[in-house]
Design a protein around this motif. Sequence first.
Motif, PDB file in Angstrom:
ATOM      1  N   ALA A 260       0.826  -1.208   0.000  1.00 17.13           N
ATOM      2  CA  ALA A 260       0.000   0.000   0.000  1.00 17.13           C
ATOM      3  C   ALA A 260       0.860   1.257   0.000  1.00 17.13           C
ATOM      4  N   PHE A 261       2.025   1.175   0.620  1.00 15.56           N
ATOM      5  CA  PHE A 261       2.918   2.330   0.699  1.00 15.56           C
ATOM      6  C   PHE A 261       3.644   2.575  -0.621  1.00 15.56           C
ATOM      7  N   LEU A 262       4.123   1.484  -1.263  1.00 10.09           N
ATOM      8  CA  LEU A 262       4.961   1.629  -2.444  1.00 10.09           C
ATOM      9  C   LEU A 262       4.188   1.860  -3.736  1.00 10.09           C
ATOM     10  N   ALA A 263       3.017   1.214  -3.887  1.00 11.09           N
ATOM     11  CA  ALA A 263       2.298   1.269  -5.169  1.00 11.09           C
ATOM     12  C   ALA A 263       2.031   2.684  -5.662  1.00 11.09           C
ATOM     13  N   PRO A 264       1.570   3.613  -4.805  1.00  8.44           N
ATOM     14  CA  PRO A 264       1.341   4.974  -5.317  1.00  8.44           C
ATOM     15  C   PRO A 264       2.622   5.722  -5.663  1.00  8.44           C
ATOM     16  N   ILE A 265       3.764   5.239  -5.159  1.00  6.21           N
ATOM     17  CA  ILE A 265       5.031   5.947  -5.358  1.00  6.21           C
ATOM     18  C   ILE A 265       5.758   5.471  -6.612  1.00  6.21           C
ATOM     19  N   ILE A 266       5.882   4.150  -6.773  1.00  8.12           N
ATOM     20  CA  ILE A 266       6.666   3.610  -7.896  1.00  8.12           C
ATOM     21  C   ILE A 266       5.816   2.863  -8.915  1.00  8.12           C
ATOM     22  N   GLY A 267       4.502   2.783  -8.683  1.00  5.02           N
ATOM     23  CA  GLY A 267       3.630   2.086  -9.623  1.00  5.02           C
ATOM     24  C   GLY A 267       3.433   0.634  -9.235  1.00  5.02           C
ATOM     25  N   THR A 268       2.304   0.074  -9.657  1.00  3.74           N
ATOM     26  CA  THR A 268       1.963  -1.306  -9.299  1.00  3.74           C
ATOM     27  C   THR A 268       2.921  -2.309  -9.915  1.00  3.74           C
ATOM     28  N   GLY A 269       3.255  -2.125 -11.207  1.00  2.29           N
ATOM     29  CA  GLY A 269       4.110  -3.088 -11.888  1.00  2.29           C
ATOM     30  C   GLY A 269       5.467  -3.232 -11.233  1.00  2.29           C
ATOM     31  N   LEU A 270       6.138  -2.112 -10.972  1.00  6.84           N
ATOM     32  CA  LEU A 270       7.465  -2.168 -10.353  1.00  6.84           C
ATOM     33  C   LEU A 270       7.374  -2.662  -8.921  1.00  6.84           C
ATOM     34  N   THR A 271       6.319  -2.296  -8.205  1.00 11.21           N
ATOM     35  CA  THR A 271       6.127  -2.805  -6.837  1.00 11.21           C
ATOM     36  C   THR A 271       6.037  -4.324  -6.833  1.00 11.21           C
ATOM     37  N   VAL A 272       5.205  -4.871  -7.719  1.00 14.25           N
ATOM     38  CA  VAL A 272       5.046  -6.330  -7.819  1.00 14.25           C
ATOM     39  C   VAL A 272       6.377  -6.994  -8.119  1.00 14.25           C
ATOM     40  N   MET A 273       7.128  -6.448  -9.071  1.00 13.10           N
ATOM     41  CA  MET A 273       8.358  -7.102  -9.510  1.00 13.10           C
ATOM     42  C   MET A 273       9.464  -7.051  -8.461  1.00 13.10           C
ATOM     43  N   VAL A 274       9.627  -5.903  -7.810  1.00  6.89           N
ATOM     44  CA  VAL A 274      10.707  -5.804  -6.828  1.00  6.89           C
ATOM     45  C   VAL A 274      10.393  -6.660  -5.602  1.00  6.89           C
TER      46      VAL A 274
END
Length: 320
Positions: A260-274
């Motif tokens: 929830a913290f990362l998705a708005p910052i770096i996007g859903t795709g990059l959040t999922v992958m990292v």
Amino acid sequence: MKEVPVLALPLGVLIGLVMPLQTSANSRLRLSVGSPFLASFISFLVGTLTLLVATLLVDGGLPDLGLAAGQPGWLWAGGFLGVVVLTGNIFLFPRLGSVQTVVLPITGQVLMGLLIDHFGWFHSPQAPLSATRVAGAVLLVVGVLGAIGLLDTLVRRRTVAPVLDGGRGEGAGLWLWRAAGVVFGMCGATQTAVNGRLGVVIDSAVAAALVSFTVGVTTLLLIVLATRTPWRLRRLDGRPNPWWMWIGGFLGAAFVFGNAFLAPIIGTGLTVMVILLGLMGGSLIIDHFGLLGARRKPTTALQALGLLLMVAGVALIRLV
């Protein structure tokens, strides 16, 4: 190039690292309570209580849900999607085997993450699909195949079919379960985007995680009651239950908060992958050292190569 906070990617990897620990803890809890649904309910309950305390400490009170008035109904679906993903793996494993239960949902997660970013669904930061992003996603999925040992099997020319489908023959029903595996993964990426948006709307990622867990624990309670699951706690072989079997909910809470913290910052795709990178790295560490009761399985060179391919895939996505 998209500007990404310096600590965002390491935080995503760290969040992914805790997931194999949560899986080990919940698996051990399941043995003691005798039911996957009851184990999931207990894990979600511990996570909900953890997030309640965190919300009170961080935000100074309960979340103001009135801020979400007039928002679309999907804003509250994160907890339900989490239960779908959790329960889906329970049903996939005996039908598809371990390899496909890992690969198919991950493929769905990566695919949905790219689509969410491309179209800006769920009010996510928009990142148009490009050849570089697709190449990064392909590298990541191939890296997953290497990390879970499938590339070892192919290189050594063993029989691959039993590994892929758990030794079962092909059939329409099997392909339906494979499709379901991809859909379960897509639900996981959607949960990340939904919880991220909820955190923005109510101005608190930890409160968004609390709402998600509350929905999830309520759903699981209804399932446990509907299936008349017996409530019990037993010792295995007369030995005391390990303390760490209760921490799955705490780790799950950290995972949902991190998404929830990362998705708005770096996007859903990059959040999922990292996060997937951290997850696979953590799994290899647990297997290599035999942590938390796992059978020790030293990491092979091809598994290490698979992890490096995942790093390369994340790096390509990061460079877009």
